[in-house]
Design a protein around this motif. Structure first.
Motif, PDB file in Angstrom:
ATOM      1  N   ILE A   1       0.904  -1.304   0.015  1.00 37.47           N
ATOM      2  CA  ILE A   1      -0.153   0.001  -0.009  1.00 37.47           C
ATOM      3  C   ILE A   1       0.978   1.210  -0.008  1.00 37.47           C
ATOM      4  O   ILE A   1       0.777   2.284  -0.593  1.00 37.47           O
ATOM      5  CB  ILE A   1      -0.954   0.125   1.308  1.00 37.47           C
ATOM      6  CG1 ILE A   1      -2.101  -1.136   1.037  1.00 37.47           C
ATOM      7  CG2 ILE A   1      -1.643   1.475   1.294  1.00 37.47           C
ATOM      8  CD1 ILE A   1      -2.658  -1.222   2.290  1.00 37.47           C
ATOM      9  N   TRP A   2       2.024   1.323   0.842  1.00 38.27           N
ATOM     10  CA  TRP A   2       2.798   2.444   0.847  1.00 38.27           C
ATOM     11  C   TRP A   2       3.615   2.644  -0.637  1.00 38.27           C
ATOM     12  O   TRP A   2       3.354   3.768  -0.983  1.00 38.27           O
ATOM     13  CB  TRP A   2       3.808   1.927   1.946  1.00 38.27           C
ATOM     14  CG  TRP A   2       5.249   2.808   2.054  1.00 38.27           C
ATOM     15  CD1 TRP A   2       5.359   4.288   1.724  1.00 38.27           C
ATOM     16  CD2 TRP A   2       6.451   2.451   1.764  1.00 38.27           C
ATOM     17  NE1 TRP A   2       6.636   4.571   1.756  1.00 38.27           N
ATOM     18  CE2 TRP A   2       7.300   3.437   1.703  1.00 38.27           C
ATOM     19  CE3 TRP A   2       7.091   1.279   1.909  1.00 38.27           C
ATOM     20  CZ2 TRP A   2       8.642   3.329   1.673  1.00 38.27           C
ATOM     21  CZ3 TRP A   2       8.349   0.977   1.835  1.00 38.27           C
ATOM     22  CH2 TRP A   2       9.266   2.048   1.678  1.00 38.27           C
TER      23      TRP A   2
ATOM     24  N   CYS B   1       1.129   4.108  -2.984  1.00 38.76           N
ATOM     25  CA  CYS B   1       0.847   5.539  -2.896  1.00 38.76           C
ATOM     26  C   CYS B   1       1.886   6.309  -3.228  1.00 38.76           C
ATOM     27  O   CYS B   1       1.652   7.068  -4.125  1.00 38.76           O
ATOM     28  CB  CYS B   1       0.526   5.751  -1.529  1.00 38.76           C
ATOM     29  SG  CYS B   1      -1.043   4.953  -0.624  1.00 38.76           S
TER      30      CYS B   1
END
Length: 351
Positions: free
Chosen positions: A23-24, A27
């Motif tokens: 997810i990091w 992003c």
């Protein structure tokens, strides 16, 4: 119960840590994509030279008073772009181009923070595998280099030119594409077991599509740097011919590839035809002979087709801001799908 693994790789890492890291990275990839779009807007609006200094830290603070704005404007009025192109520009008009360039630089700083801080948090929490850490460190170093490359590009337009060097623009956008593609590859591999890549014809063809998509982005950067898209706005002919005269009028001949607007645009067109044909034939062959990566091959061929249509539309419309931005964004979408497709083939995954 599984334990988190430290950077030294001494323990096993739980699946939820892999999800958090993905997810990091996802992003950050989205921020890089936004950075490319804002960079395109900065270029198309002629805003890239509006900030004539490089202050990595203090530069994040925009002018806050009338005196600060006047000082920034006075510095801009000293460079050739103002004196030869924008002479007589008002302060309000200057603010418009200033904010585009400031947003571009601020987004670059924000990406650095968005990458570095979570990395430190994950590292201290012991949730980054030892085999992943070097890739992340290299990506951060490339990001820092990209910041320097951006200023190196801007410098080329502050003294003897009214725009930045097309060579430095191509290097700046090319490095952005490398970071973007590499981060997608790393993100897709988080939590996946290492496998030996089987270099089949399909894998080699898919790898070639990734490389050629990157080359086409660099060729597009030369078109942008030379403003070659604002001329020869007909298709499929250029200057009334499919292969126009004047492609190699400059001496030595190789300068035409980078400094002759006619040749630069012609090369971008020809590369687009090659990429389109390659992607279509690759997808057809995949459907007939391969099980892994069929769906992603079709998506890639579709994306390349749409990007070709956008390129033609942008050209004949004489590069309006909206189409120019969509076309540049489309190039990075094609690159992302190409990387995704290659990754699936590398792991023998369907779809």
């Amino acid at each position: 119960m599984t334990d988190a693994v430290a950077l030294n790789g001494s323990r096993a890492k739980p699946a939820n840590a892999d999800i958090a890291i993905r997810i990091w990275l996802g992003c950050v990839i989205a921020l890089i994509f936004a950075m490319v779009v804002v960079g395109g807007a900065t270029r198309l609006t002629g805003s890239g030279l509006s900030i004539t200094e490089w202050k990595p830290i203090l530069g994040a603070i925009p002018p806050l008073s009338a005196a600060d704005w006047q000082e920034a404007f006075d510095k801009y009025r000293q460079i050739p772009q103002y004196q030869l192109v924008n002479k007589g520009m008002s302060l309000e008009e200057f603010k418009f181009i200033f904010w585009w360039e400031w947003a571009h630089r601020f987004l670059g700083r924000f990406i650095g923070v968005a990458f570095a801080l979570p990395f430190l948090v994950f590292a201290f929490a012991g949730t980054i595998r030892r085999d992943l850490a070097p890739s992340l460190i290299v990506l951060f170093a490339l990001g820092a280099l990209q910041g320097f490359m951006g200023w190196y590009m801007v410098q080329s337009g502050l003294v003897d030119r009214v725009s930045v060097s097309q060579y430095r623009l191509a290097a700046h956008l090319g490095l952005a594409a490398i970071i973007y593609a590499a981060m997608i590859w790393v993100a897709l591999g988080v939590g996946q077991p290492a496998r030996t890549i089987k270099r089949s014809w399909a894998w080699l063809s898919a790898a070639g599509l990734v490389v050629f998509s990157f080359i086409q982005i660099v060729l597009g950067a030369f078109v942008a740097g030379m403003k070659a898209g604002f001329a020869y706005n007909t298709w499929p002919l250029m200057d009334g011919e499919f292969v126009p005269d004047g492609l190699f009028v400059m001496q030595p001949w190789h300068l035409n590839l980078f400094e002759n607007a006619l040749t630069v645009q012609f090369n971008h067109r020809m590369a687009a035809y090659m990429l389109f044909g390659w992607a279509i034939l690759h997808a057809i062959a995949m459907m007939r002979t391969e099980r892994a990566g069929r769906l992603s091959a079709v998506f890639l061929a579709g994306a390349v087709t749409l990007q070709a249509v956008l390129g033609i539309w942008t050209l004949v419309a004489q590069v309006p801001l909206s189409l120019g931005l969509v076309h540049q964004a489309g190039a990075f979408i094609v690159l992302a799908i190409a990387v995704y497709h290659l990754h699936r083939l590398s792991r023998g995954l369907k779809g």
